[in-house]
Design a protein around this motif. Structure first.
Motif, PDB file in Angstrom:
ATOM      1  N   HIS A 146      -5.659  -8.501  11.210  1.00  0.00           N
ATOM      2  CA  HIS A 146      -5.480  -9.357  10.044  1.00  0.00           C
ATOM      3  C   HIS A 146      -4.179  -9.012   9.326  1.00  0.00           C
ATOM      4  CE1 HIS A 146      -6.790 -11.877   6.667  1.00  0.00           C
ATOM      5  NE2 HIS A 146      -7.800 -12.270   7.422  1.00  0.00           N
ATOM      6  N   ALA A 147      -3.912  -7.716   9.161  1.00  0.00           N
ATOM      7  CA  ALA A 147      -2.702  -7.287   8.453  1.00  0.00           C
ATOM      8  C   ALA A 147      -1.439  -7.687   9.213  1.00  0.00           C
ATOM      9  CB  ALA A 147      -2.734  -5.776   8.240  1.00  0.00           C
ATOM     10  N   ASN A 148      -1.456  -7.548  10.518  1.00  0.00           N
ATOM     11  CA  ASN A 148      -0.271  -7.877  11.314  1.00  0.00           C
ATOM     12  C   ASN A 148       0.086  -9.351  11.228  1.00  0.00           C
ATOM     13  OD1 ASN A 148       0.244  -5.263  12.228  1.00  0.00           O
ATOM     14  ND2 ASN A 148      -1.147  -5.467  13.972  1.00  0.00           N
ATOM     15  N   ARG A 149      -0.907 -10.203  11.014  1.00  0.00           N
ATOM     16  CA  ARG A 149      -0.636 -11.635  10.901  1.00  0.00           C
ATOM     17  C   ARG A 149       0.021 -12.000   9.567  1.00  0.00           C
ATOM     18  NH1 ARG A 149      -2.880 -15.220  14.484  1.00  0.00           N
ATOM     19  NH2 ARG A 149      -4.227 -14.330  16.098  1.00  0.00           N
ATOM     20  N   LEU A 150      -0.081 -11.110   8.597  1.00  0.00           N
ATOM     21  CA  LEU A 150       0.498 -11.392   7.282  1.00  0.00           C
ATOM     22  C   LEU A 150       1.968 -11.013   7.196  1.00  0.00           C
ATOM     23  CD1 LEU A 150      -2.412 -10.177   4.955  1.00  0.00           C
ATOM     24  CD2 LEU A 150      -1.895 -12.511   5.695  1.00  0.00           C
ATOM     25  N   GLY A 151       2.475 -10.315   8.181  1.00  0.00           N
ATOM     26  CA  GLY A 151       3.878  -9.916   8.168  1.00  0.00           C
ATOM     27  C   GLY A 151       4.052  -8.512   8.708  1.00  0.00           C
ATOM     28  N   ALA A 171      -6.448  12.741   2.392  1.00  0.00           N
ATOM     29  CA  ALA A 171      -7.096  11.429   2.320  1.00  0.00           C
ATOM     30  C   ALA A 171      -6.909  10.742   0.979  1.00  0.00           C
ATOM     31  CB  ALA A 171      -8.591  11.573   2.608  1.00  0.00           C
ATOM     32  N   LYS A 172      -6.451  11.479  -0.042  1.00  0.00           N
ATOM     33  CA  LYS A 172      -6.341  10.874  -1.373  1.00  0.00           C
ATOM     34  C   LYS A 172      -4.908  10.890  -1.908  1.00  0.00           C
ATOM     35  CE  LYS A 172     -11.228  11.619  -2.191  1.00  0.00           C
ATOM     36  NZ  LYS A 172     -12.285  12.405  -2.836  1.00  0.00           N
ATOM     37  N   PRO A 173      -4.357  12.014  -2.332  1.00  0.00           N
ATOM     38  CA  PRO A 173      -2.969  11.961  -2.837  1.00  0.00           C
ATOM     39  C   PRO A 173      -1.945  11.563  -1.774  1.00  0.00           C
ATOM     40  CG  PRO A 173      -4.060  13.977  -3.560  1.00  0.00           C
ATOM     41  CD  PRO A 173      -4.949  13.354  -2.548  1.00  0.00           C
ATOM     42  N   VAL A 174      -2.042  12.142  -0.580  1.00  0.00           N
ATOM     43  CA  VAL A 174      -1.075  11.802   0.471  1.00  0.00           C
ATOM     44  C   VAL A 174      -1.257  10.351   0.902  1.00  0.00           C
ATOM     45  CG1 VAL A 174      -0.321  12.316   2.824  1.00  0.00           C
ATOM     46  CG2 VAL A 174      -0.866  14.188   1.250  1.00  0.00           C
ATOM     47  N   PHE A 175      -2.498   9.946   1.098  1.00  0.00           N
ATOM     48  CA  PHE A 175      -2.787   8.542   1.416  1.00  0.00           C
ATOM     49  C   PHE A 175      -2.231   7.620   0.331  1.00  0.00           C
ATOM     50  CE2 PHE A 175      -5.557   5.050   0.150  1.00  0.00           C
ATOM     51  CZ  PHE A 175      -5.578   4.258   1.286  1.00  0.00           C
ATOM     52  N   GLY A 176      -2.478   7.972  -0.926  1.00  0.00           N
ATOM     53  CA  GLY A 176      -2.014   7.136  -2.025  1.00  0.00           C
ATOM     54  C   GLY A 176      -0.507   7.001  -2.062  1.00  0.00           C
ATOM     55  N   ALA A 177       0.191   8.103  -1.808  1.00  0.00           N
ATOM     56  CA  ALA A 177       1.654   8.048  -1.797  1.00  0.00           C
ATOM     57  C   ALA A 177       2.157   7.130  -0.685  1.00  0.00           C
ATOM     58  CB  ALA A 177       2.217   9.456  -1.633  1.00  0.00           C
ATOM     59  N   LEU A 178       1.552   7.240   0.495  1.00  0.00           N
ATOM     60  CA  LEU A 178       1.945   6.368   1.610  1.00  0.00           C
ATOM     61  C   LEU A 178       1.665   4.905   1.288  1.00  0.00           C
ATOM     62  CD1 LEU A 178       0.722   8.318   4.783  1.00  0.00           C
ATOM     63  CD2 LEU A 178       3.087   7.847   4.124  1.00  0.00           C
ATOM     64  N   LEU A 179       0.516   4.650   0.684  1.00  0.00           N
ATOM     65  CA  LEU A 179       0.136   3.269   0.388  1.00  0.00           C
ATOM     66  C   LEU A 179       1.093   2.642  -0.624  1.00  0.00           C
ATOM     67  CD1 LEU A 179      -2.403   1.238   0.898  1.00  0.00           C
ATOM     68  CD2 LEU A 179      -2.886   1.810  -1.480  1.00  0.00           C
ATOM     69  N   ILE A 180       1.358   3.357  -1.706  1.00  0.00           N
ATOM     70  CA  ILE A 180       2.230   2.805  -2.741  1.00  0.00           C
ATOM     71  C   ILE A 180       3.653   2.631  -2.212  1.00  0.00           C
ATOM     72  CG2 ILE A 180       3.296   3.342  -4.971  1.00  0.00           C
ATOM     73  CD1 ILE A 180       0.598   4.477  -5.832  1.00  0.00           C
ATOM     74  N   TRP A 181       4.105   3.562  -1.393  1.00  0.00           N
ATOM     75  CA  TRP A 181       5.418   3.406  -0.775  1.00  0.00           C
ATOM     76  C   TRP A 181       5.436   2.177   0.140  1.00  0.00           C
ATOM     77  CZ3 TRP A 181      10.276   4.786  -1.218  1.00  0.00           C
ATOM     78  CH2 TRP A 181      11.142   4.611  -0.132  1.00  0.00           C
ATOM     79  N   GLY A 182       4.379   1.982   0.891  1.00  0.00           N
ATOM     80  CA  GLY A 182       4.315   0.827   1.779  1.00  0.00           C
ATOM     81  C   GLY A 182       4.279  -0.496   1.037  1.00  0.00           C
ATOM     82  N   ASP A 196       5.922  -6.081   7.585  1.00  0.00           N
ATOM     83  CA  ASP A 196       5.908  -5.045   6.554  1.00  0.00           C
ATOM     84  C   ASP A 196       4.485  -4.725   6.108  1.00  0.00           C
ATOM     85  OD1 ASP A 196       5.689  -7.592   5.501  1.00  0.00           O
ATOM     86  OD2 ASP A 196       6.800  -7.136   3.663  1.00  0.00           O
ATOM     87  N   ILE A 197       3.655  -5.753   5.989  1.00  0.00           N
ATOM     88  CA  ILE A 197       2.257  -5.531   5.621  1.00  0.00           C
ATOM     89  C   ILE A 197       1.527  -4.809   6.747  1.00  0.00           C
ATOM     90  CG2 ILE A 197       0.064  -6.669   5.074  1.00  0.00           C
ATOM     91  CD1 ILE A 197       1.688  -8.877   3.716  1.00  0.00           C
ATOM     92  N   GLY A 198       1.784  -5.241   7.976  1.00  0.00           N
ATOM     93  CA  GLY A 198       1.155  -4.579   9.116  1.00  0.00           C
ATOM     94  C   GLY A 198       1.541  -3.119   9.214  1.00  0.00           C
ATOM     95  N   LYS A 199       2.807  -2.817   8.954  1.00  0.00           N
ATOM     96  CA  LYS A 199       3.266  -1.424   9.018  1.00  0.00           C
ATOM     97  C   LYS A 199       2.611  -0.585   7.929  1.00  0.00           C
ATOM     98  CE  LYS A 199       7.496   1.362   9.042  1.00  0.00           C
ATOM     99  NZ  LYS A 199       8.990   1.325   8.940  1.00  0.00           N
ATOM    100  N   ALA A 200       2.532  -1.128   6.715  1.00  0.00           N
ATOM    101  CA  ALA A 200       1.899  -0.392   5.613  1.00  0.00           C
ATOM    102  C   ALA A 200       0.433  -0.121   5.920  1.00  0.00           C
ATOM    103  CB  ALA A 200       2.032  -1.177   4.309  1.00  0.00           C
ATOM    104  N   PHE A 201      -0.250  -1.120   6.473  1.00  0.00           N
ATOM    105  CA  PHE A 201      -1.670  -0.932   6.771  1.00  0.00           C
ATOM    106  C   PHE A 201      -1.876   0.068   7.899  1.00  0.00           C
ATOM    107  CE2 PHE A 201      -5.437  -1.791   9.265  1.00  0.00           C
ATOM    108  CZ  PHE A 201      -6.425  -1.710   8.297  1.00  0.00           C
TER     109      PHE A 201
END
Length: 333
Positions: free
Chosen positions: A191-196, A246-257, A198-203
Protein backbone atom coordinates in the motif's frame (compact mmCIF):
# COMPACT_ATOMS: atom_id res chain seq x y z
CA UNK A 1 30.10 13.52 56.49
CA UNK A 2 31.54 12.67 53.07
CA UNK A 3 30.14 9.14 53.34
CA UNK A 4 26.75 10.62 54.08
CA UNK A 5 26.73 12.69 50.88
CA UNK A 6 28.04 9.78 48.81
CA UNK A 7 25.21 7.63 50.10
CA UNK A 8 22.64 10.34 49.42
CA UNK A 9 23.96 10.85 45.89
CA UNK A 10 23.56 7.18 44.96
CA UNK A 11 20.52 5.29 43.73
CA UNK A 12 18.40 4.80 46.83
CA UNK A 13 15.28 3.45 45.10
CA UNK A 14 15.64 -0.14 46.28
CA UNK A 15 16.06 0.99 49.88
CA UNK A 16 12.93 3.12 49.76
CA UNK A 17 10.84 0.71 47.68
CA UNK A 18 11.88 -2.68 48.94
CA UNK A 19 11.34 -6.12 47.42
CA UNK A 20 8.17 -6.70 49.41
CA UNK A 21 4.68 -6.29 48.02
CA UNK A 22 1.49 -7.03 49.96
CA UNK A 23 3.51 -8.63 52.77
CA UNK A 24 5.17 -11.00 50.30
CA UNK A 25 8.88 -10.77 49.48
CA UNK A 26 10.35 -11.61 46.11
CA UNK A 27 13.50 -13.68 45.73
CA UNK A 28 14.45 -12.89 42.12
CA UNK A 29 14.47 -9.13 41.61
CA UNK A 30 16.49 -6.30 40.12
CA UNK A 31 19.55 -4.93 41.85
CA UNK A 32 20.87 -1.39 41.81
CA UNK A 33 22.46 -2.14 38.44
CA UNK A 34 19.07 -2.87 36.90
CA UNK A 35 17.55 0.18 38.54
CA UNK A 36 20.36 2.39 37.22
CA UNK A 37 19.74 1.12 33.70
CA UNK A 38 16.03 1.81 33.99
CA UNK A 39 16.81 5.37 35.14
CA UNK A 40 19.06 5.87 32.12
CA UNK A 41 16.38 4.65 29.72
CA UNK A 42 13.82 6.86 31.45
CA UNK A 43 16.08 9.84 30.72
CA UNK A 44 16.38 8.79 27.07
CA UNK A 45 12.60 8.59 26.75
CA UNK A 46 12.11 12.01 28.34
CA UNK A 47 14.72 13.57 26.08
CA UNK A 48 13.18 11.98 23.00
CA UNK A 49 9.75 13.28 23.99
CA UNK A 50 11.01 16.84 24.30
CA UNK A 51 12.83 16.59 20.97
CA UNK A 52 9.77 15.26 19.15
CA UNK A 53 7.53 17.96 20.64
CA UNK A 54 10.12 20.60 19.76
CA UNK A 55 10.26 19.37 16.17
CA UNK A 56 6.46 19.46 16.03
CA UNK A 57 6.55 23.16 16.88
CA UNK A 58 8.50 23.81 13.66
CA UNK A 59 5.67 22.38 11.55
CA UNK A 60 2.18 23.70 10.75
CA UNK A 61 -0.37 22.29 13.17
CA UNK A 62 -2.02 20.11 10.54
CA UNK A 63 1.38 18.51 9.78
CA UNK A 64 2.15 17.46 13.36
CA UNK A 65 0.19 14.23 13.67
CA UNK A 66 3.21 11.92 13.46
CA UNK A 67 5.25 14.11 15.80
CA UNK A 68 2.50 14.00 18.40
CA UNK A 69 1.90 10.26 18.13
CA UNK A 70 5.62 9.55 18.42
CA UNK A 71 6.04 11.93 21.35
CA UNK A 72 3.14 10.23 23.13
CA UNK A 73 4.89 6.87 22.74
CA UNK A 74 8.10 8.00 24.43
CA UNK A 75 6.21 10.00 27.06
CA UNK A 76 4.28 6.93 28.23
CA UNK A 77 7.45 4.83 28.10
CA UNK A 78 9.26 7.39 30.26
CA UNK A 79 6.64 6.99 33.00
CA UNK A 80 6.87 3.20 32.81
CA UNK A 81 10.65 3.28 33.09
CA UNK A 82 10.44 5.73 35.98
CA UNK A 83 8.24 3.19 37.77
CA UNK A 84 10.57 0.27 37.09
CA UNK A 85 13.66 2.28 38.05
CA UNK A 86 11.90 3.10 41.32
CA UNK A 87 11.23 -0.62 41.87
CA UNK A 88 7.49 -0.04 41.55
CA UNK A 89 4.78 -1.47 39.32
CA UNK A 90 5.62 -5.14 39.92
CA UNK A 91 4.19 -8.18 41.64
CA UNK A 92 5.86 -11.42 42.83
CA UNK A 93 4.90 -14.51 40.83
CA UNK A 94 6.03 -18.06 41.59
CA UNK A 95 8.29 -19.38 38.85
CA UNK A 96 7.53 -22.53 36.88
CA UNK A 97 11.20 -23.43 36.56
CA UNK A 98 13.40 -23.14 39.65
CA UNK A 99 17.04 -22.76 38.64
CA UNK A 100 20.31 -23.41 40.44
CA UNK A 101 21.95 -20.31 38.99
CA UNK A 102 22.34 -17.84 41.90
CA UNK A 103 20.96 -14.90 39.89
CA UNK A 104 17.67 -16.71 39.22
CA UNK A 105 17.48 -18.94 42.29
CA UNK A 106 14.27 -18.69 44.29
CA UNK A 107 10.61 -19.57 44.32
CA UNK A 108 9.24 -16.33 42.88
CA UNK A 109 10.24 -13.62 40.44
CA UNK A 110 9.56 -9.91 40.11
CA UNK A 111 7.11 -9.34 37.22
CA UNK A 112 6.77 -5.72 36.08
CA UNK A 113 3.13 -5.38 35.07
CA UNK A 114 3.76 -1.67 34.43
CA UNK A 115 5.76 -2.75 31.37
CA UNK A 116 2.61 -4.25 29.88
CA UNK A 117 0.58 -1.14 30.68
CA UNK A 118 3.20 0.78 28.71
CA UNK A 119 2.94 -1.62 25.77
CA UNK A 120 -0.87 -1.63 25.89
CA UNK A 121 -0.80 2.13 25.24
CA UNK A 122 2.29 2.55 23.08
CA UNK A 123 2.18 -0.39 20.67
CA UNK A 124 -1.15 0.73 19.13
CA UNK A 125 0.39 4.18 18.68
CA UNK A 126 3.41 2.63 16.98
CA UNK A 127 1.11 0.74 14.64
CA UNK A 128 -0.86 3.92 13.95
CA UNK A 129 2.38 5.66 12.98
CA UNK A 130 3.15 2.88 10.52
CA UNK A 131 -0.29 2.16 9.12
CA UNK A 132 -1.14 5.83 8.67
CA UNK A 133 2.16 6.24 6.86
CA UNK A 134 1.11 3.45 4.52
CA UNK A 135 -2.28 5.11 4.00
CA UNK A 136 -4.12 1.99 5.15
CA UNK A 137 -7.93 2.15 5.46
CA UNK A 138 -9.34 2.72 8.94
CA UNK A 139 -11.09 -0.68 9.25
CA UNK A 140 -7.75 -2.41 8.73
CA UNK A 141 -5.99 -0.12 11.19
CA UNK A 142 -8.61 -0.72 13.88
CA UNK A 143 -8.52 -4.48 13.45
CA UNK A 144 -4.72 -4.63 13.58
CA UNK A 145 -4.80 -2.55 16.78
CA UNK A 146 -7.31 -4.95 18.36
CA UNK A 147 -5.07 -7.89 17.47
CA UNK A 148 -2.15 -5.99 19.00
CA UNK A 149 -4.07 -5.49 22.24
CA UNK A 150 -4.78 -9.23 22.32
CA UNK A 151 -1.05 -9.84 21.97
CA UNK A 152 -0.19 -7.56 24.90
CA UNK A 153 -2.94 -8.83 27.20
CA UNK A 154 -2.09 -12.48 26.59
CA UNK A 155 1.55 -11.70 27.29
CA UNK A 156 0.61 -10.11 30.61
CA UNK A 157 -1.72 -12.92 31.64
CA UNK A 158 0.91 -15.49 30.74
CA UNK A 159 3.50 -13.66 32.82
CA UNK A 160 1.17 -13.73 35.83
CA UNK A 161 0.46 -17.48 35.56
CA UNK A 162 2.85 -19.73 37.46
CA UNK A 163 1.90 -23.04 35.84
CA UNK A 164 2.69 -24.38 32.39
CA UNK A 165 -0.60 -22.93 31.17
CA UNK A 166 1.27 -19.66 30.69
CA UNK A 167 2.62 -21.07 27.44
CA UNK A 168 -0.91 -21.28 26.06
CA UNK A 169 -1.22 -17.51 26.43
CA UNK A 170 2.25 -17.21 24.94
CA UNK A 171 1.04 -19.13 21.88
CA UNK A 172 -1.99 -16.84 21.49
CA UNK A 173 0.29 -13.82 21.68
CA UNK A 174 2.69 -15.23 19.09
CA UNK A 175 -0.20 -15.93 16.72
CA UNK A 176 -1.35 -12.33 17.07
CA UNK A 177 2.19 -11.11 16.47
CA UNK A 178 2.46 -13.23 13.32
CA UNK A 179 -0.64 -11.56 11.90
CA UNK A 180 0.67 -8.07 12.71
CA UNK A 181 4.04 -8.78 11.10
CA UNK A 182 2.30 -10.14 8.01
CA UNK A 183 0.22 -6.97 7.71
CA UNK A 184 3.35 -4.82 8.01
CA UNK A 185 5.66 -6.67 5.65
CA UNK A 186 3.08 -7.53 3.02
CA UNK A 187 -0.19 -5.59 2.89
CA UNK A 188 0.93 -2.25 4.32
CA UNK A 189 4.23 -2.30 2.42
CA UNK A 190 2.44 -2.75 -0.91
CA UNK A 191 0.00 0.00 0.00
CA UNK A 192 2.79 2.43 0.92
CA UNK A 193 4.75 1.79 -2.27
CA UNK A 194 1.72 2.72 -4.36
CA UNK A 195 1.58 6.14 -2.71
CA UNK A 196 5.05 7.13 -3.88
CA UNK A 197 8.67 6.13 -3.61
CA UNK A 198 9.35 8.52 -0.71
CA UNK A 199 6.40 7.18 1.27
CA UNK A 200 7.38 3.61 0.47
CA UNK A 201 10.95 4.24 1.60
CA UNK A 202 9.83 5.84 4.87
CA UNK A 203 7.50 2.94 5.60
CA UNK A 204 9.96 0.19 4.70
CA UNK A 205 12.72 1.60 6.90
CA UNK A 206 10.45 1.99 9.94
CA UNK A 207 8.27 -1.04 9.28
CA UNK A 208 11.23 -3.37 8.80
CA UNK A 209 12.81 -2.17 12.03
CA UNK A 210 9.56 -2.68 13.93
CA UNK A 211 8.88 -6.13 12.50
CA UNK A 212 12.40 -7.31 13.32
CA UNK A 213 12.38 -5.93 16.87
CA UNK A 214 8.90 -7.20 17.69
CA UNK A 215 9.93 -10.73 16.73
CA UNK A 216 12.62 -10.51 19.42
CA UNK A 217 10.17 -9.62 22.19
CA UNK A 218 8.75 -13.18 22.51
CA UNK A 219 12.32 -14.43 22.87
CA UNK A 220 12.87 -11.95 25.69
CA UNK A 221 9.60 -13.04 27.30
CA UNK A 222 10.58 -16.69 27.04
CA UNK A 223 13.89 -16.27 28.87
CA UNK A 224 12.56 -13.75 31.40
CA UNK A 225 8.96 -14.01 32.62
CA UNK A 226 8.35 -17.35 30.94
CA UNK A 227 11.38 -19.53 31.54
CA UNK A 228 13.22 -17.71 34.34
CA UNK A 229 16.50 -18.22 32.48
CA UNK A 230 18.15 -14.80 32.88
CA UNK A 231 18.21 -12.45 35.85
CA UNK A 232 15.94 -9.39 36.20
CA UNK A 233 19.00 -7.19 35.61
CA UNK A 234 19.65 -8.97 32.32
CA UNK A 235 15.94 -8.64 31.60
CA UNK A 236 16.35 -4.89 32.02
CA UNK A 237 19.15 -4.92 29.44
CA UNK A 238 17.23 -7.09 26.95
CA UNK A 239 13.93 -5.23 27.11
CA UNK A 240 15.67 -1.87 27.50
CA UNK A 241 17.64 -2.20 24.27
CA UNK A 242 14.54 -3.34 22.40
CA UNK A 243 12.43 -0.46 23.74
CA UNK A 244 15.04 2.19 22.93
CA UNK A 245 15.31 0.93 19.37
CA UNK A 246 11.55 0.44 18.99
CA UNK A 247 10.57 3.87 20.34
CA UNK A 248 13.08 6.77 20.24
CA UNK A 249 15.13 5.37 17.35
CA UNK A 250 11.99 4.34 15.48
CA UNK A 251 10.49 7.77 16.11
CA UNK A 252 13.55 9.57 14.80
CA UNK A 253 13.52 7.48 11.61
CA UNK A 254 9.80 8.03 11.12
CA UNK A 255 9.91 11.80 11.55
CA UNK A 256 12.94 12.04 9.29
CA UNK A 257 11.14 9.97 6.67
CA UNK A 258 8.11 12.27 6.86
CA UNK A 259 10.11 15.47 6.48
CA UNK A 260 8.92 16.04 2.90
CA UNK A 261 5.61 14.17 2.93
CA UNK A 262 2.34 16.07 3.08
CA UNK A 263 -0.18 14.19 5.26
CA UNK A 264 -2.79 14.87 2.58
CA UNK A 265 -1.02 12.37 0.33
CA UNK A 266 -1.76 9.73 2.96
CA UNK A 267 -5.45 10.58 3.03
CA UNK A 268 -5.05 12.67 6.19
CA UNK A 269 -6.84 15.89 5.28
CA UNK A 270 -6.45 17.72 8.57
CA UNK A 271 -7.81 21.23 9.11
CA UNK A 272 -6.40 24.11 11.07
CA UNK A 273 -8.78 26.90 12.05
CA UNK A 274 -6.68 29.89 11.01
CA UNK A 275 -5.31 28.40 7.80
CA UNK A 276 -8.26 26.52 6.30
CA UNK A 277 -10.10 28.77 3.79
CA UNK A 278 -13.30 26.75 4.22
CA UNK A 279 -13.42 27.80 7.87
CA UNK A 280 -11.34 30.94 8.27
CA UNK A 281 -12.55 32.86 5.20
CA UNK A 282 -16.19 32.01 5.90
CA UNK A 283 -15.98 33.33 9.46
CA UNK A 284 -14.09 36.43 8.30
CA UNK A 285 -16.78 37.15 5.69
CA UNK A 286 -19.49 36.69 8.30
CA UNK A 287 -17.80 39.04 10.75
CA UNK A 288 -17.50 41.73 8.07
CA UNK A 289 -21.30 41.95 8.11
CA UNK A 290 -21.76 41.55 11.83
CA UNK A 291 -22.93 37.95 11.55
CA UNK A 292 -21.74 35.72 14.40
CA UNK A 293 -19.37 32.91 13.40
CA UNK A 294 -21.07 29.61 12.66
CA UNK A 295 -24.42 31.40 12.31
CA UNK A 296 -27.23 28.87 12.31
CA UNK A 297 -29.44 30.99 10.12
CA UNK A 298 -32.10 31.46 12.81
CA UNK A 299 -32.87 34.85 14.38
CA UNK A 300 -34.07 35.48 17.89
CA UNK A 301 -37.59 35.91 16.55
CA UNK A 302 -37.57 32.37 15.23
CA UNK A 303 -37.62 33.48 11.59
CA UNK A 304 -35.22 31.66 9.30
CA UNK A 305 -32.41 33.93 8.11
CA UNK A 306 -32.60 33.54 4.37
CA UNK A 307 -31.29 36.96 3.49
CA UNK A 308 -34.19 37.32 1.00
CA UNK A 309 -36.77 40.14 1.02
CA UNK A 310 -40.27 39.10 -0.02
CA UNK A 311 -42.20 41.82 -1.85
CA UNK A 312 -45.36 39.83 -2.05
CA UNK A 313 -45.03 39.55 -5.82
CA UNK A 314 -44.13 36.16 -7.21
CA UNK A 315 -40.79 36.03 -8.96
CA UNK A 316 -39.69 39.40 -7.60
CA UNK A 317 -37.38 38.31 -4.79
CA UNK A 318 -34.37 40.51 -4.21
CA UNK A 319 -31.42 39.73 -2.00
CA UNK A 320 -30.86 42.26 0.76
CA UNK A 321 -27.77 42.82 2.87
CA UNK A 322 -28.19 43.30 6.63
CA UNK A 323 -27.35 46.81 7.78
CA UNK A 324 -25.95 48.20 11.02
CA UNK A 325 -24.71 44.75 12.02
CA UNK A 326 -28.25 43.44 12.59
CA UNK A 327 -29.52 40.22 11.09
CA UNK A 328 -33.13 40.83 10.23
CA UNK A 329 -33.90 37.51 8.61
CA UNK A 330 -36.78 37.94 6.14
CA UNK A 331 -38.36 41.31 5.42
CA UNK A 332 -42.00 41.24 4.40
CA UNK A 333 -43.24 44.26 2.43
Amino acid sequence: MSNFFEKRAGNNALNVNTNTQNDKSVAIAITTHGSDLYWAICAIMITATMVFVGLAATKPRHHRIFHYITAAITMVAAIAYFSMASNLGWTPIDVEFQRNNPVVRGVNREIFYVRYIDWFITTPLLLMDLLLTAGMPWPTILFVIVVDEVMIVTGLVGALVKSSYKWGYFAFGCAALAYIVWELVWTARKHANRLGSDIGKAFVSCGSLTAFLWILYPIAWGVCEGGNVISPDSEAVFYGILDVLAKPVFGALLIWGHRGIDPGRLGLHLRDYDSDPAVYDNDKHANDYGIPANNTGVTHTGVANTGVAHTGVAGNNNTTRPTDGVVTGAEHV
